[in-house]
Design a protein around this motif. Structure first.
Motif, PDB file in Angstrom:
ATOM      1  N   UNK A   1      13.727  -1.560   0.615  1.00 26.83           N
ATOM      2  CA  UNK A   1      12.267  -1.540   0.572  1.00 26.83           C
ATOM      3  C   UNK A   1      11.703  -0.664  -0.533  1.00 26.83           C
ATOM      4  N   UNK A   2      10.643  -1.164  -1.124  1.00 28.19           N
ATOM      5  CA  UNK A   2       9.861  -0.411  -2.098  1.00 28.19           C
ATOM      6  C   UNK A   2       8.416  -0.400  -1.627  1.00 28.19           C
ATOM      7  N   UNK A   3       7.704   0.636  -2.016  1.00 28.81           N
ATOM      8  CA  UNK A   3       6.272   0.714  -1.741  1.00 28.81           C
ATOM      9  C   UNK A   3       5.560   0.829  -3.080  1.00 28.81           C
ATOM     10  N   UNK A   4       4.460   0.109  -3.198  1.00 30.62           N
ATOM     11  CA  UNK A   4       3.616   0.248  -4.375  1.00 30.62           C
ATOM     12  C   UNK A   4       2.207   0.562  -3.927  1.00 30.62           C
ATOM     13  N   UNK A   5       1.570   1.424  -4.701  1.00 28.71           N
ATOM     14  CA  UNK A   5       0.174   1.792  -4.481  1.00 28.71           C
ATOM     15  C   UNK A   5      -0.541   1.486  -5.788  1.00 28.71           C
ATOM     16  N   UNK A   6      -1.494   0.582  -5.726  1.00 27.82           N
ATOM     17  CA  UNK A   6      -2.202   0.158  -6.930  1.00 27.82           C
ATOM     18  C   UNK A   6      -3.674   0.502  -6.811  1.00 27.82           C
ATOM     19  N   UNK A   7      -4.192   1.181  -7.830  1.00 32.12           N
ATOM     20  CA  UNK A   7      -5.622   1.476  -7.913  1.00 32.12           C
ATOM     21  C   UNK A   7      -6.313   0.288  -8.569  1.00 32.12           C
ATOM     22  N   UNK A   8      -7.361  -0.197  -7.917  1.00 33.87           N
ATOM     23  CA  UNK A   8      -8.108  -1.363  -8.401  1.00 33.87           C
ATOM     24  C   UNK A   8      -9.566  -0.989  -8.589  1.00 33.87           C
ATOM     25  N   UNK A   9     -10.240  -1.695  -9.472  1.00 29.82           N
ATOM     26  CA  UNK A   9     -11.665  -1.482  -9.693  1.00 29.82           C
ATOM     27  C   UNK A   9     -12.289  -2.790 -10.136  1.00 29.82           C
ATOM     28  N   UNK A  10     -13.402  -3.158  -9.482  1.00 28.53           N
ATOM     29  CA  UNK A  10     -14.082  -4.393  -9.854  1.00 28.53           C
ATOM     30  C   UNK A  10     -15.018  -4.828  -8.749  1.00 28.53           C
ATOM     31  N   UNK A  11     -15.384  -6.094  -8.762  1.00 26.61           N
ATOM     32  CA  UNK A  11     -16.248  -6.599  -7.703  1.00 26.61           C
ATOM     33  C   UNK A  11     -15.458  -6.624  -6.401  1.00 26.61           C
ATOM     34  N   UNK A  12     -16.124  -6.339  -5.301  1.00 28.36           N
ATOM     35  CA  UNK A  12     -15.454  -6.303  -4.000  1.00 28.36           C
ATOM     36  C   UNK A  12     -14.789  -7.641  -3.690  1.00 28.36           C
ATOM     37  N   UNK A  13     -15.444  -8.721  -4.029  1.00 28.61           N
ATOM     38  CA  UNK A  13     -14.881 -10.045  -3.752  1.00 28.61           C
ATOM     39  C   UNK A  13     -13.589 -10.264  -4.538  1.00 28.61           C
ATOM     40  N   UNK A  14     -13.583  -9.893  -5.816  1.00 23.29           N
ATOM     41  CA  UNK A  14     -12.389 -10.075  -6.641  1.00 23.29           C
ATOM     42  C   UNK A  14     -11.248  -9.168  -6.182  1.00 23.29           C
ATOM     43  N   UNK A  15     -11.576  -7.918  -5.865  1.00 16.64           N
ATOM     44  CA  UNK A  15     -10.566  -6.970  -5.403  1.00 16.64           C
ATOM     45  C   UNK A  15      -9.963  -7.450  -4.089  1.00 16.64           C
ATOM     46  N   UNK A  16     -10.828  -7.881  -3.169  1.00 14.73           N
ATOM     47  CA  UNK A  16     -10.346  -8.358  -1.872  1.00 14.73           C
ATOM     48  C   UNK A  16      -9.457  -9.594  -2.054  1.00 14.73           C
ATOM     49  N   UNK A  17      -9.865 -10.497  -2.924  1.00 14.62           N
ATOM     50  CA  UNK A  17      -9.080 -11.709  -3.181  1.00 14.62           C
ATOM     51  C   UNK A  17      -7.683 -11.356  -3.702  1.00 14.62           C
ATOM     52  N   UNK A  18      -7.615 -10.468  -4.698  1.00 14.28           N
ATOM     53  CA  UNK A  18      -6.322 -10.072  -5.252  1.00 14.28           C
ATOM     54  C   UNK A  18      -5.472  -9.381  -4.186  1.00 14.28           C
ATOM     55  N   UNK A  19      -6.069  -8.458  -3.440  1.00 22.49           N
ATOM     56  CA  UNK A  19      -5.323  -7.724  -2.408  1.00 22.49           C
ATOM     57  C   UNK A  19      -4.764  -8.673  -1.362  1.00 22.49           C
TER      58      UNK A  19
ATOM     59  N   UNK B   1      10.255  -6.130   0.226  1.00 24.56           N
ATOM     60  CA  UNK B   1      11.699  -6.249   0.069  1.00 24.56           C
ATOM     61  C   UNK B   1      11.978  -6.513  -1.405  1.00 24.56           C
ATOM     62  N   UNK B   2      12.537  -5.526  -2.091  1.00 24.93           N
ATOM     63  CA  UNK B   2      12.726  -5.686  -3.537  1.00 24.93           C
ATOM     64  C   UNK B   2      13.757  -6.759  -3.885  1.00 24.93           C
ATOM     65  N   UNK B   3      14.548  -7.180  -2.910  1.00 28.39           N
ATOM     66  CA  UNK B   3      15.539  -8.228  -3.164  1.00 28.39           C
ATOM     67  C   UNK B   3      15.010  -9.630  -2.856  1.00 28.39           C
ATOM     68  N   UNK B   4      13.796  -9.716  -2.332  1.00 31.16           N
ATOM     69  CA  UNK B   4      13.229 -11.031  -2.015  1.00 31.16           C
ATOM     70  C   UNK B   4      13.169 -11.868  -3.297  1.00 31.16           C
TER      71      UNK B   4
END
Length: 150
Positions: A95-113, A62-65
């Motif tokens: 509503x907005x949708x964002x798609x972000x490409x990530x790269x790094x350790x699986x643990x760090x990526x999972x934590x951020x996601x 929700x872009x107004x949140x």
């Protein structure tokens, strides 16, 4: 390559054959290899195994949140080493949708996601992680299958 023999019940075989046609695979072996890789990748992700990965984080919010846009931007700035690029799509008035490409350790990526998806105002989120270890690469000899859009 190794040849294996498996036994599948008729219902599962019919479902597999349907998916092979839907996804445009050339043969059962190619499909089963891809499905096995996907299952193994998902199992590794679920058990939290570490290693490097690339990922796509998709979320609708929700872009107004209240202050959500700033919180999301701060999350990515705080993890700038993981974020490669983001695509922003306006879905409707709310509503907005964002798609972000990530790269790094699986643990760090999972934590951020998980942190992004848990933000108040994010309505839906999912991360798809793909391991980048040398042993996880698909065979170069494997032919690509055709994607059909309807």
């Amino acid at each position: 390559m190794q040849r294996v023999t498996i036994t599948l019940d008729d219902e599962l075989m019919a479902e597999l054959d349907r998916m092979i046609v839907e996804h445009g695979y050339q043969n059962r072996s190619e499909a089963i290899r891809d499905f096995a890789r996907a299952g193994m990748q998902q199992a590794a992700q679920d058990t939290g195994k570490n290693g490097d990965c690339v990922a796509a984080l998709v979320y609708v919010y929700d872009h107004a949140a209240r202050d959500l846009s700033n919180r999301l931007v701060n999350n990515f700035h705080d993890h700038h080493d993981l974020s490669l690029a983001t695509l922003h799509v306006h879905l409707d008035n709310d509503n907005c949708m964002e798609i972000t490409a990530l790269k790094g350790s699986a643990a760090d990526v999972k934590h951020l996601a998980e942190h992004v998806i848990a933000e108040r105002g994010v309505r839906y989120g999912r991360v798809v992680m793909i391991p980048t270890e040398a042993g996880a690469k698909p065979s170069a000899a494997r032919k690509k299958h055709v994607h059909r859009h309807t």
